[in-house]
Structure formats: structure tokens, C-alpha cells
Design an enzyme around this catalytic site. Structure first.
Site, mmCIF file in Angstrom:
data_model
loop_
_atom_site.group_PDB
_atom_site.id
_atom_site.type_symbol
_atom_site.label_atom_id
_atom_site.label_comp_id
_atom_site.label_asym_id
_atom_site.label_seq_id
_atom_site.Cartn_x
_atom_site.Cartn_y
_atom_site.Cartn_z
ATOM 1 N N ASP A 209 43.932 38.366 35.923
ATOM 2 C CA ASP A 209 42.552 38.405 35.430
ATOM 3 C C ASP A 209 42.175 39.540 35.011
ATOM 4 O O ASP A 209 42.594 40.639 35.524
ATOM 5 C CB ASP A 209 41.968 38.024 36.964
ATOM 6 C CG ASP A 209 40.286 37.669 36.592
ATOM 7 O OD1 ASP A 209 40.004 36.982 35.867
ATOM 8 O OD2 ASP A 209 39.610 38.538 37.172
ATOM 9 N N GLU A 261 63.232 40.557 39.453
ATOM 10 C CA GLU A 261 64.063 40.342 40.746
ATOM 11 C C GLU A 261 64.365 38.916 40.807
ATOM 12 O O GLU A 261 65.181 38.640 41.972
ATOM 13 C CB GLU A 261 63.361 40.881 42.072
ATOM 14 C CG GLU A 261 63.169 42.451 42.098
ATOM 15 C CD GLU A 261 62.175 42.813 43.135
ATOM 16 O OE1 GLU A 261 61.775 41.988 43.976
ATOM 17 O OE2 GLU A 261 61.935 43.854 43.360
HETATM 18 C C1 NOJ Z 1 37.709 36.442 34.227
HETATM 19 C C2 NOJ Z 1 37.584 34.934 34.809
HETATM 20 O O1 NOJ Z 1 38.188 34.133 33.949
HETATM 21 C C3 NOJ Z 1 35.991 34.971 35.156
HETATM 22 O O2 NOJ Z 1 35.865 33.554 35.665
HETATM 23 C C4 NOJ Z 1 35.680 35.797 36.194
HETATM 24 O O3 NOJ Z 1 34.276 35.770 36.357
HETATM 25 C C5 NOJ Z 1 35.898 37.377 35.768
HETATM 26 N N1 NOJ Z 1 37.263 37.312 35.075
HETATM 27 C C6 NOJ Z 1 36.010 38.208 36.979
HETATM 28 O O4 NOJ Z 1 37.118 38.226 37.598
#
Ligand code: NOJ
Length: 553
Positions: A209, A261
Site C-alpha cells: 500500500d 528466502e
Molecule cells: C491506498 C489504499 O488503496 C486506500 O484504500 C487507502 O485509503 C490508502 N492507500 C491509505 O492506506
């Protein structure tokens, strides 16, 4: 399952947003046992892997992307034992699993953030996050004017243990999502522990993310950051103070050591807002290996534009020896059958704020284009990411009433941004019941009555349904998938029509998509799948067809 280390290069990955997929215990929230119960459905759909959005303990300030504990399951979604059963059931069905790693920020309920608040200014506990003194005589102003993705300021002031106003902390998203300090060796080590924890439990890979945000430059004087979402507005040289910095890549190189790994090596895909060339850096084989290409999401329904975007993504992936990732929808954007139903200039937020009435969507057009588009994507070299419910052709639920909205953007922008709840409404499994088979009670976001028409139960037996198209396309794709190359063809070869995206793969598998509203002549070949009518050798508007010709043609 085969131990093929390259399984991901042309895989079809299906995103499960777990709180909205299947609710096994009737509490209105989807859960892990729910996912397990639907593995036969996923197997019949014909996907290669699931990407599971966050299922960790969370107060849901941002749909689970505010993580309280990276190495546990939210009790409302199940237990670690349920997780293990889900993984083994998926694996037995030949489906791999990627989990989401939210490394830019934790939640404000994470034990390290609570310890930071309780600790002294300048303490090691505070050093795991980004705390700064405020400006103004009494520190009453934020350290600078940096914006957050969820508006307005990226800083929130804390209270000292004695209740007096204290320092400020940085959060590029909601205040409930404090950013980690990635210069802290303890933070770096803890994420390595998390990666191993899930890899040891059998997960096949990770979706990272906000992968471009981890490292920050807070040297003073602070540099201005006019827009945070659009990194492309900033010089693409790694010098942005908050995004896509060059020093981020050390982190991913250290993660690769962990991935390697395992046998086969664990895979990873970066979610970044970086442009194609910078994106390629994350996808290098000694880093994450692959990065999301989101360019198709705002490419107009126009053959030249579509071909240019595809070419850009193919070239970008080639820079790092990776493969592109094609996607039409995810949990952050208006579902594509609705986007395709709206005039190209539509401001999607304004449309959502109108309850989906202004402009009025042309849902027939949206459906036709969604069918044509998924065939186009699935025929391209590289991997495709599907979002739960798109195989049902679900449109956006644009008229959710204010009182049920959950997205932090709605609250942080004081109602000026409706947010992403409309694409996160649980999916309908049956044509009736309190939540259309999602669970035995009402769902955490209300499901409209028209969801009945889109239910799996109905589409599974309905000739010509969206679900049937996805199942057929995915089954055919398994057999047709071939080397990672593509040959472009101009026009349709008969009448030289523009407005067609036509390419073939090395084994004679052709995709022809007509992005105009008029029928066009089809090239020669055996038709193996069509998203709409083909009559008298002509392909209707907004339609795709897969053809087979002798290899090389
Ligand atoms: C991207 C994620 O897809 C989204 O849903 C989220 O609000 C933001 N990153 C923050 O984690």
C-alpha cells in the site's frame, strides 16, 4: 500447485475486500470464513490468485487501512486459525493469495503509537513516528502547511500525558493513520518480522500500500508540497519531500532478501502514484518485482488513447523486466460500468454528490463497454487485477445516504467529497434475503434492491450474463496465454476503420475492440469469444472479439 517462480507474470488476480465479500456469522461484516466458503466460486471463476485487502485488527477509520496490529486478524473477521484454513482451502483449489502490507502508516491504536503518545518528547518511542513541534508562540500552528490525501492538513496536534497541548505528528492520510518514521531501524525490522510472519503462514505475496510514500525528507526549511495525490506534478527525479524518493528503494531491496528466502520466492506489487518510468524502479527484480499501472483508469474510450496507454505501460514494465498490470476497478474508485456509462468530462465526485443522477448514466453503454474492456485487458500480455463484483457488472451505488457513509474523505472534507463507499457495498450472491446472500442480516453498507438483478445466483444460469463472459474468458485465457509479446494491427484490415484496438499474440490469438458506436468489418479468423453481436462479419460498436488465426498472423 506448481512451484513456478514466474507464476505472477501473467496471472489474473482477484481483489477481495474482505469486509464486503461474504459474512459467515451474520454481524453485517464480511469475514475470513466467508471467504473460505466462497472458494468454490473463485475456483469456477478461473482466477489465479486473490489479493486480500486488510483483514487486520482495525477501528476502520479507513476501511482497514488503519492497522492496529500487523500480525493478527480482526476478531470481527475471525482468527489466525481461520486465516490458515482460508489459505489452505485456496491453495487446494489452485489459487494463490497476496495480502496487503500497509507500511506508510499504522493506526493510532497501534501499541507503538500509544506508547509514543505516552512517552517524552525526543524519546525512542516517539522516534518510530514523525513528531515535530508546532509553530507559533505556543506551538499552536502545524509545523508546515503540507496537505493530507484526505484533506486538509497532514499534521495533528497531540495532548501531553498531563492533558496540555503537545507536539504534532505527521499523517499523509487520516489523523487515525500516523506515518511511520522509516529512518527508524526498529520500524524497518518490525516490517521484516511482519513479512516473514505471513510468508511463513503460506501467503504467496504482498500488495504494498502507498509504496511510494514511506521515506520523507523533513529537513528544514520545509519544502512546499502543493498537491500530494498527484506526484506527477512534482519533478520526477526522486527529490519530492514526501513521495517517490530515491532512498525508498533501500527498503524494498531489503524486503527482496526476505522474499527470496522462500521457494518459490514471495512476490510483491507496489501501489504507487509514480509515473511509468519511476514506477519501473519499484518493479525491479531486486525490489518488489511488479508495480500497478493505473493509467487505463483515466484513459478515454478512444482507440488511439487506449493504444497509447497500453504501449506506455508495456514499455514501462519492460524497463525493469517486469510485466504490466491491467486493471479497471478497485476499492478506491467508482466502479467501471458506471464510469463507462458517463460522458468523459464527468466530474465523478460531483456525480456522486448528485446521488448518481447528474448526469444520468447510460448503463447499457456502461455494460457494453465493461464487457468489451475486460476482454481487451485479458488478452494483453501481463497480469490483470479484477475487483470483486466486476464479474457481475455491478455499477456504483451512487446514492448511499449521508448517514451510512464511512469513508474518511467524506468527514475530512466536510461533505464536499463523497468518497469510496459506493464501490465497497457488499456483493450480491442471491436474488433475495436481507443482504442478498452476503450474510443472514443487513450488511454494513446498505445494498439497494436492484442488486437482486446482479446476483451470482441469477447470472450463473443466465446465458449472456457478465458472469458467464468472465468465466468463459478466463477459461479460454488459460489455454491461450502465451509469450509476453504483442503485435499491433492497424484498422480492421478491410475498411481501414479507425477506432479499433486490434492486436495479436504470438500464437495467433487476436483481440479486436471496436471503440466506436458503428459496426466495423472484422479481420479473418475463427471467432472464439465475443462481448456483443457479430453479424455478417461486422463487429458492433463498443464490442470486443477474440479470434484465432494460424500462429504469427
Ligand atoms: C491506498 C489504499 O488503496 C486506500 O484504500 C487507502 O485509503 C490508502 N492507500 C491509505 O492506506
Amino acid at each position: 500447485m506448481t512451484p513456478d517462480p514466474n507464476w505472477w507474470r501473467q496471472a489474473v488476480v482477484y481483489q477481495v475486500y474482505p469486509r464486503s465479500f461474504a459474512d459467515s456469522d451474520g454481524d453485517g461484516l464480511g469475514d475470513l470464513k466467508g471467504v473460505t466458503s466462497r472458494v468454490p466460486y473463485l475456483r469456477d471463476l478461473g482466477i489465479d490468485a486473490v489479493w486480500l485487502s486488510p483483514f487486520y485488527p482495525s477501528a476502520l477509520a479507513d476501511g482497514g487501512y488503519d492497522v492496529d496490529d500487523y500480525r493478527d486478524v480482526d476478531p470481527r473477521l475471525g482468527t489466525l486459525a481461520d486465516f490458515d484454513v482460508m489459505v489452505s482451502t485456496l491453495h487446494e483449489a489452485g489459487i494463490r493469495i497476496l495480502v496487503d502490507i500497509v507500511a506508510n502508516h499504522s493506526s493510532n491504536a497501534h501499541e507503538w503509537f500509544r506508547a509514543a503518545l505516552a512517552a517524552e518528547v525526543g524519546s525512542p518511542e516517539r522516534g518510530r513516528y514523525i513528531f515535530r513541534d508546532g509553530r507559533g508562540e505556543h506551538g499552536e500552528l502545524p509545523p508546515n502547511d503540507w496537505p493530507s490525501h484526505f484533506g486538509p492538513s497532514a499534521w495533528t496536534r497531540t495532548l501531553n500525558p498531563d492533558g496540555s497541548p503537545g507536539q504534532w505528528y505527521l499523517h499523509l492520510f487520516a489523523p487515525e493513520q500516523p506515518d511511520w518514521n522509516w529512518d527508524s531501524p526498529e520500524v524497518a525490522a518490525d516490517f521484516i518480522t511482519t513479512l516473514r510472519f505471513w510468508a511463513d503462514r503460506g501467503v504467496d505475496g504482498f500488495r504494498i500500500d502507498a509504496a511510494h510514500l514511506l521515506k520523507k525528507d523533513l529537513t528544514e526549511p520545509y519544502r512546499p508540497v502543493p498537491t500530494i495525490g498527484v506526484v506527477a506534478d512534482y519533478p520526477s527525479d526522486g527529490s519530492h519531500p514526501l513521495a517517490d524518493r530515491d532512498d525508498i528503494h533501500e527498503i524494498y531491496r531489503s524486503w527482496r532478501v526476505v522474499f527470496d528466502e522462500y521457494a518459490p520466492p514471495r512476490v510483491a506489487i507496489a501501489e504507487t502514484a509514480a509515473g511509468a518510468e519511476r514506477r519501473a524502479l519499484y518493479a525491479r527484480p531486486d525490489e518488489l518485482g511488479q508495480a500497478f499501472d493505473f493509467d487505463l483508469l483515466d484513459t478515454p474510450w478512444d482507440a488511439r488513447a487506449m493504444r497509447a496507454t497500453i504501449t506506455k505501460c508495456l514499455d514501462g514494465a519492460r524497463l525493469s523486466g517486469s510485466t504490466p498490470t491491467w486493471t479497471l476497478s478497485n476499492h478506491d474508485i467508482v466502479r467501471h460500468p458506471s464510469r463507462f456509462a458517463l460522458p468523459p468530462e464527468t466530474d465523478l465526485n460531483a456525480w456522486l454528490l448528485s446521488g448518481g443522477t447528474d448526469p444520468v448514466p447510460d448503463l447499457d453503454q456502461g455494460r457494453r463497454r465493461a464487457r468489451a474492456a475486460v476482454m481487451l485487458l485479458l488478452a494483453l500480455p501481463g497480469s490483470t487485477y479484477l475487483y470483486q463484483g466486476e464479474e457481475l457488472g455491478l455499477p456504483e451505488v451512487a446514492d448511499l445516504p449521508a448517514e451510512v457513509l464511512q469513508d474518511p474523505q467524506w468527514f475530512r472534507y466536510s461533505g464536499a467529497r463523497k468518497g469510496r463507499d459506493g464501490c465497497r457495498v457488499p456483493i450480491p450472491w442471491t436474488t433475495s434475503g436481507p443482504s442478498f446472500g452476503f450474510g443472514s442480516a443487513d450488511a454494513h453498507l446498505p445494498m439497494p434492491s436492484w442488486f437482486s438483478e446482479y446476483a451470482v445466483e441469477r447470472q450463473a444460469v443466465e446465458p449472456g450474463s457478465m458472469l458467464e463472459l468472465y468465466r468463459r474468458a478466463l477459461r479460454l485465457r488459460r489455454d491461450l496465454q502465451t509469450t509476453e509479446t504483442l503485435t499491433w494491427h492497424d484498422g480492421t484490415g478491410h475498411d481501414g476503420t479507425d477506432g479499433v484496438v486490434w492486436f495479436s499474440r504470438a500464437n495467433g490469438w487476436h483481440n479486436v475492440t471496436n471503440l466506436t458506436t458503428d459496426p466495423v468489418a472484422l479481420p479473418a479468423g475463427e471467432i472464439i469469444l465475443a462481448s456483443g453481436p457479430v453479424e455478417h462479419g461486422k463487429l458492433a460498436g463498443d464490442t470486443s472479439v477474440w479470434l484465432r488465426t494460424p500462429p504469427g498472423q
